[in-house]
Design an enzyme around this catalytic site. Sequence first.
Site, PDB file in Angstrom:
ATOM      1  N   CYS A 140     -42.826  51.235 108.023  1.00  0.00           N
ATOM      2  CA  CYS A 140     -42.576  52.685 108.057  1.00  0.00           C
ATOM      3  C   CYS A 140     -42.188  53.246 106.685  1.00  0.00           C
ATOM      4  CB  CYS A 140     -41.500  53.001 109.088  1.00  0.00           C
ATOM      5  SG  CYS A 140     -40.091  51.875 109.061  1.00  0.00           S
ATOM      6  N   HIS A 220     -35.383  57.520 108.686  1.00  0.00           N
ATOM      7  CA  HIS A 220     -35.012  57.126 107.320  1.00  0.00           C
ATOM      8  C   HIS A 220     -35.051  58.376 106.448  1.00  0.00           C
ATOM      9  CE1 HIS A 220     -35.794  52.885 108.305  1.00  0.00           C
ATOM     10  NE2 HIS A 220     -37.049  53.170 108.626  1.00  0.00           N
TER      11      HIS A 220
HETATM   12  P1  NAD Z   1     -40.238  45.799 119.658  1.00  0.00           P
HETATM   13  O1  NAD Z   1     -39.228  44.730 119.724  1.00  0.00           O
HETATM   14  O2  NAD Z   1     -39.859  47.191 120.056  1.00  0.00           O
HETATM   15  O3  NAD Z   1     -41.510  45.391 120.506  1.00  0.00           O
HETATM   16  C1  NAD Z   1     -42.121  44.127 120.435  1.00  0.00           C
HETATM   17  C2  NAD Z   1     -42.788  43.821 121.768  1.00  0.00           C
HETATM   18  O4  NAD Z   1     -43.521  42.604 121.658  1.00  0.00           O
HETATM   19  C3  NAD Z   1     -41.795  43.644 122.913  1.00  0.00           C
HETATM   20  O5  NAD Z   1     -42.251  44.391 124.018  1.00  0.00           O
HETATM   21  C4  NAD Z   1     -41.840  42.135 123.184  1.00  0.00           C
HETATM   22  O6  NAD Z   1     -41.585  41.813 124.536  1.00  0.00           O
HETATM   23  C5  NAD Z   1     -43.272  41.799 122.821  1.00  0.00           C
HETATM   24  N1  NAD Z   1     -43.473  40.369 122.481  1.00  0.00           N
HETATM   25  C6  NAD Z   1     -42.583  39.366 122.483  1.00  0.00           C
HETATM   26  N2  NAD Z   1     -43.178  38.220 122.086  1.00  0.00           N
HETATM   27  C7  NAD Z   1     -44.465  38.502 121.830  1.00  0.00           C
HETATM   28  C8  NAD Z   1     -45.577  37.746 121.380  1.00  0.00           C
HETATM   29  N3  NAD Z   1     -45.481  36.455 121.098  1.00  0.00           N
HETATM   30  N4  NAD Z   1     -46.757  38.380 121.204  1.00  0.00           N
HETATM   31  C9  NAD Z   1     -46.887  39.693 121.454  1.00  0.00           C
HETATM   32  N5  NAD Z   1     -45.851  40.472 121.879  1.00  0.00           N
HETATM   33  C10 NAD Z   1     -44.663  39.878 122.063  1.00  0.00           C
HETATM   34  O7  NAD Z   1     -40.774  45.780 118.154  1.00  0.00           O
HETATM   35  P2  NAD Z   1     -41.380  47.003 117.348  1.00  0.00           P
HETATM   36  O8  NAD Z   1     -40.258  47.812 116.776  1.00  0.00           O
HETATM   37  O9  NAD Z   1     -42.433  47.679 118.152  1.00  0.00           O
HETATM   38  O10 NAD Z   1     -42.017  46.248 116.091  1.00  0.00           O
HETATM   39  C11 NAD Z   1     -43.306  45.664 116.160  1.00  0.00           C
HETATM   40  C12 NAD Z   1     -43.834  45.483 114.755  1.00  0.00           C
HETATM   41  O11 NAD Z   1     -43.940  46.769 114.144  1.00  0.00           O
HETATM   42  C13 NAD Z   1     -42.939  44.663 113.829  1.00  0.00           C
HETATM   43  O12 NAD Z   1     -43.762  43.968 112.918  1.00  0.00           O
HETATM   44  C14 NAD Z   1     -42.148  45.719 113.097  1.00  0.00           C
HETATM   45  O13 NAD Z   1     -41.647  45.282 111.855  1.00  0.00           O
HETATM   46  C15 NAD Z   1     -43.206  46.789 112.932  1.00  0.00           C
HETATM   47  N6  NAD Z   1     -42.678  48.142 112.738  1.00  0.00           N
HETATM   48  C16 NAD Z   1     -41.618  48.589 113.461  1.00  0.00           C
HETATM   49  C17 NAD Z   1     -41.124  49.870 113.230  1.00  0.00           C
HETATM   50  C18 NAD Z   1     -39.942  50.383 113.956  1.00  0.00           C
HETATM   51  O14 NAD Z   1     -39.251  51.250 113.434  1.00  0.00           O
HETATM   52  N7  NAD Z   1     -39.646  49.928 115.148  1.00  0.00           N
HETATM   53  C19 NAD Z   1     -41.752  50.705 112.285  1.00  0.00           C
HETATM   54  C20 NAD Z   1     -42.881  50.234 111.598  1.00  0.00           C
HETATM   55  C21 NAD Z   1     -43.334  48.945 111.825  1.00  0.00           C
END
Ligand code: NAD
Length: 339
Positions: A140, A220
């Site tokens: 992000c 942020h």
């Molecule tokens: P999250 O924890 O909200 O969601 C992750 C999901 O993946 C959960 O539903 C979980 O149950 C599921 N999961 C668990 N094990 C898994 C597996 N082996 N394979 C596939 N899915 C699985 O996480 P998020 O915040 O959505 O983040 C996901 C990615 O996006 C990360 O790489 C994070 O760094 C990136 N990201 C997050 C944000 C943010 O602010 N949340 C912003 C930009 C990028």
Amino acid sequence: MPVKIAVNGYGTIGKRIVDAVLSNKDFRLVGIAKYRVDYSAYLAARKGIPIYVPRERASEFREAGLEPHGYVDYLFEEADLIYDASPGGKGAGNKKIYESYGKPGVFQGGEEPGVAELSYSTLCNFEEALNKKYVRVVSCNTTGMLRLLCTLHREYGVKRALSVIIRRAADPKEDQRGPVNSILLDPPSIPSHHGLDARTVAPWLDIVTAAAVVPTTLMHMQFIEVELSTQVNRGDVVELLDGINRFLLVESASTGIDSTSKVMELARDSGRPRGDIYENIVFIDSLSINASRLYLFQGIHQESIVIPENIDVAYAMLGIESDPLKVMERVDSTLGIGG
Ligand code: NAD
């Protein structure tokens, strides 16, 4: 024929990718991979989203009254493109599975750059993603910085940049994270990883970043200083950013919006789904120019800012459209950005 999409992981990012796919006629959602029974599984089922689960978890879902549409291996087999929205660090393991099905994948910023052939941000390197099989959409904060810096670079040339990032402590649902009453240097050293991450997309970029985490969940905030290659006029920069939908210029003096909480209220009052803000929020009163130096504050809604780039990149990877302007126009209109 719409492109068939699978979304692996249905958390903060995954559920937003799903909604973006559902709103776009160029794509068809095959389904999502769910690993746990939780409220979001019930909500997805209620929305009619096909849920695929690991074989060994199927009985848990059935016992909870959620009949899976199938097993995750069927989901991957069926899809033309897989979005990996798993917790940061799990994507590398998942990639082996996608490779075993010969399917392309889009990874998120929590993965190491090496997970993909290319780290990506639309306004910087859309063309490089054409026909790539594995691409990582940067995180992000990096997405927010790169949108701005690549736009300025294209128009004026960027000699160097500094970004001080005031990071949100957690996403709103993450009640286990902190700090609760502190300002945490994260990392304590300078530079933070964000500048290095930006350089995975834009190797020409001379940038230093520093970051501190504060007890907020909304957005942020980034303070950015840029030294441009030429002297610029403030009005020209305002016009440049105003002409690109991925920037939303907010004037504090006339609107009273001078904080992240007021930006979120604006998004909710505008009827944005979940109060999502896909744009860089440029606080235009802060935009100052001193000869070739530019300063501004911009707000970044961490939960949603990477969604447009995630959808854009599919057009490049699958060769659906090679003109980034046309792609952004299409994606922005389906997400309700600009206009
Ligand atoms: P999250 O924890 O909200 O969601 C992750 C999901 O993946 C959960 O539903 C979980 O149950 C599921 N999961 C668990 N094990 C898994 C597996 N082996 N394979 C596939 N899915 C699985 O996480 P998020 O915040 O959505 O983040 C996901 C990615 O996006 C990360 O790489 C994070 O760094 C990136 N990201 C997050 C944000 C943010 O602010 N949340 C912003 C930009 C990028």
